[in-house]
Design a protein around this motif. Structure first.
Motif, mmCIF file in Angstrom:
data_model
loop_
_atom_site.group_PDB
_atom_site.id
_atom_site.type_symbol
_atom_site.label_atom_id
_atom_site.label_comp_id
_atom_site.label_asym_id
_atom_site.label_seq_id
_atom_site.Cartn_x
_atom_site.Cartn_y
_atom_site.Cartn_z
ATOM 1 N N ALA A 151 0.829 -1.205 0.000
ATOM 2 C CA ALA A 151 0.000 0.000 0.000
ATOM 3 C C ALA A 151 0.867 1.260 0.000
ATOM 4 N N THR A 188 2.173 1.860 -3.422
ATOM 5 C CA THR A 188 1.116 2.455 -4.252
ATOM 6 C C THR A 188 1.000 3.949 -3.976
ATOM 7 N N GLN A 189 1.112 4.311 -2.702
ATOM 8 C CA GLN A 189 1.091 5.729 -2.331
ATOM 9 C C GLN A 189 2.309 6.455 -2.885
ATOM 10 N N GLU A 234 -5.334 4.217 -9.525
ATOM 11 C CA GLU A 234 -4.753 3.980 -8.204
ATOM 12 C C GLU A 234 -5.836 3.741 -7.163
ATOM 13 N N THR A 235 -6.979 4.406 -7.312
ATOM 14 C CA THR A 235 -8.094 4.201 -6.392
ATOM 15 C C THR A 235 -8.622 2.776 -6.500
ATOM 16 N N SER A 286 -6.053 0.479 -4.880
ATOM 17 C CA SER A 286 -6.137 0.575 -3.427
ATOM 18 C C SER A 286 -7.362 -0.160 -2.895
ATOM 19 N N ASN A 302 -6.687 -3.842 -2.869
ATOM 20 C CA ASN A 302 -5.814 -4.211 -1.760
ATOM 21 C C ASN A 302 -6.576 -4.230 -0.433
ATOM 22 N N ASP A 303 -7.444 -3.239 -0.235
ATOM 23 C CA ASP A 303 -8.237 -3.195 0.995
ATOM 24 C C ASP A 303 -9.165 -4.406 1.083
#
Length: 428
Positions: free
Chosen positions: A186, A189-190, A401-402, A405, A408-409
């Motif tokens: 994560a 990714t950020q 990217e959203t 993310s 991943n969540d």
């Protein structure tokens, strides 16, 4: 060996014993393929399976990670095989599981017989009040206590609880490694998002410098823009430092060289079929059955019940105290059950919520893809500038990217849910 190929081999022909001997001598020796990529580690053929690995008659194919990388699929195996803390726990488990209680009981029986003979000898010599006799009597009582504990199964029961606790600690180490892996992923990714923002900020600074030269903005406005870029660079540096520190911890967990530069493989995704198989009530029952947390609370309550039974004939104030201790243990046990069920249901709801968040993010991404395609066409027609097109591309990448993310969540929550169902571990 656990991973040995168990496929039946054809019987050698009796007509040519020399050929048979040559075939048997070459068996198990396979020349390595030329050009094979160097790997971080190769699983030894005779290595035992981990505590949670199931073995079948078929050979399990393990694809090692290339040097300097780690994949989520191999993470648990590498932790169980190379983490020093986990290996120490495994040795303790093996030590307890290998105890021969019958042999221990027989040895203690012989010791009791010998001690009794010595005590009798001291008594005959009228030394019953001596210091040696007192020490011998104390040793006899201690040995008798150990003998009774084995005979009544108390030691076996206690060791079974210790084994369960040690295995729970092993699972906790593996789960912490997976959590760390997902946290690093994560953060990377950020980092990608910050790099994109920095590129956009560099274009803005360049534009503002040109406008300043043309006299369209003041020096203060230009300085404010550059200050924003400085803050962004500082935040990016801090994030990169944290990523390196986290990677060092991950490398230690898997027994790799501590460089802080290990590369992570792609994060697995959750399929719709896996999500559809989730059954809140059935999975909750399975989780409670596996939970060491609930097991420990239950043992505490049973200990209080045993103490209450032992003190049934005690004086009133002792009996009352033990009775209240028992009631407190019952309340604590029931509270543990309620708290566990609440946390499990919250986790189940989180998985479902992350699922709908991912669906919404994917819908938004589809819209941004269509919008960017329209902007590309306008740019080709000369109706918008290159900076406008680049801004549209940034918006599209932000939507991508959203989605990443959200994936991943969802996987993180689902992975925690699986740990709860399969191992009873429910953190948070």
């Amino acid at each position: 060996p656990v991973l040995a190929d168990q496929t039946p081999q054809p019987e050698p022909s009796a007509a040519d014993p020399a050929e048979t001997e040559q075939t048997q001598s070459a068996e198990g020796e396979t020349a390595p393929a030329e050009g094979t990529e160097e790997t971080e580690e190769a699983a030894p053929a005779d290595s035992p399976a981990g505590p949670d690995q199931e073995t079948t008659g078929e050979e399990l194919e393990i694809v090692p990670d290339p040097v300097g990388t780690v994949s989520f699929e191999n993470l648990e195996r590498r932790i169980r095989e190379h983490n020093l803390q986990l290996l120490a726990l495994e040795e303790n488990v093996a030590s307890l599981e290998g105890m021969d209680y019958e042999a221990m009981q027989e040895s203690l029986r012989k010791s009791l017989h010998d001690l009794a003979q010595i005590k009798w000898g001291l008594t005959k010599e009228q030394q019953g009040d001596s210091y040696a006799y007192a020490q011998l009597d104390q040793l006899y009582d201690s040995t008798r206590e150990q003998f009774d504990a084995i005979r009544d199964g108390e030691l076996q029961k206690d060791n079974a609880g210790v084994i369960r606790q040690l295995k729970n600690l092993q699972d906790q180490i593996v789960m912490s490694g997976e959590t760390l892996y997902m946290a690093i992923y994560a953060m990377e990714t950020q980092e990608t998002a910050l790099q994109r923002q920095l590129a956009a900020m560099n274009r803005t600074v360049e534009e503002m410098e040109l406008r300043y030269e043309l006299g369209q903005i003041s020096a203060l406005q230009l300085q404010q823009t550059k200050s924003g870029r400085t803050s962004l660079v500082s935040g990016l540096d801090t994030l990169q430092m944290n990523i390196r520190n986290y990677k060092l911890q991950l490398e230690m967990l898997i027994g790799a060289e501590l460089t802080g530069e290990i590369e992570l493989g792609a994060m697995p995704s959750v399929t719709d079929q896996e999500l559809e198989k989730m059954d809140e009530e059935a999975d909750l029952a399975a989780a409670k059955e596996q939970s060491y947390e609930i097991y420990a609370a239950e043992q505490t309550m049973k200990d209080a019940e045993d103490a209450y039974v032992e003190n049934m004939t005690a004086v009133l104030y002792i009996k009352d105290s033990v009775e209240r201790t028992l009631e407190a243990a019952k309340y604590t046990y029931n509270a543990s059950i309620q708290d566990y069920e609440l946390r499990f249901r919250v986790l189940y709801a989180q998985v479902q919520d992350y699922r709908q968040i991912l669906s919404a993010a994917q819908t938004a991404l589809a819209c941004e893809q269509a919008s960017y395609a329209a902007q590309e066409l306008k740019y080709q027609q000369g109706s918008i500038s290159e900076n406008t097109l680049l801004s549209a591309r940034d918006t599209l990448q932000e939507a991508e990217e959203t989605v990443e993310s959200a994936k991943n969540d969802l996987f993180s929550a689902y992975n925690s849910y699986c740990w709860a169902v399969e191992h009873g571990i429910l953190n948070g």
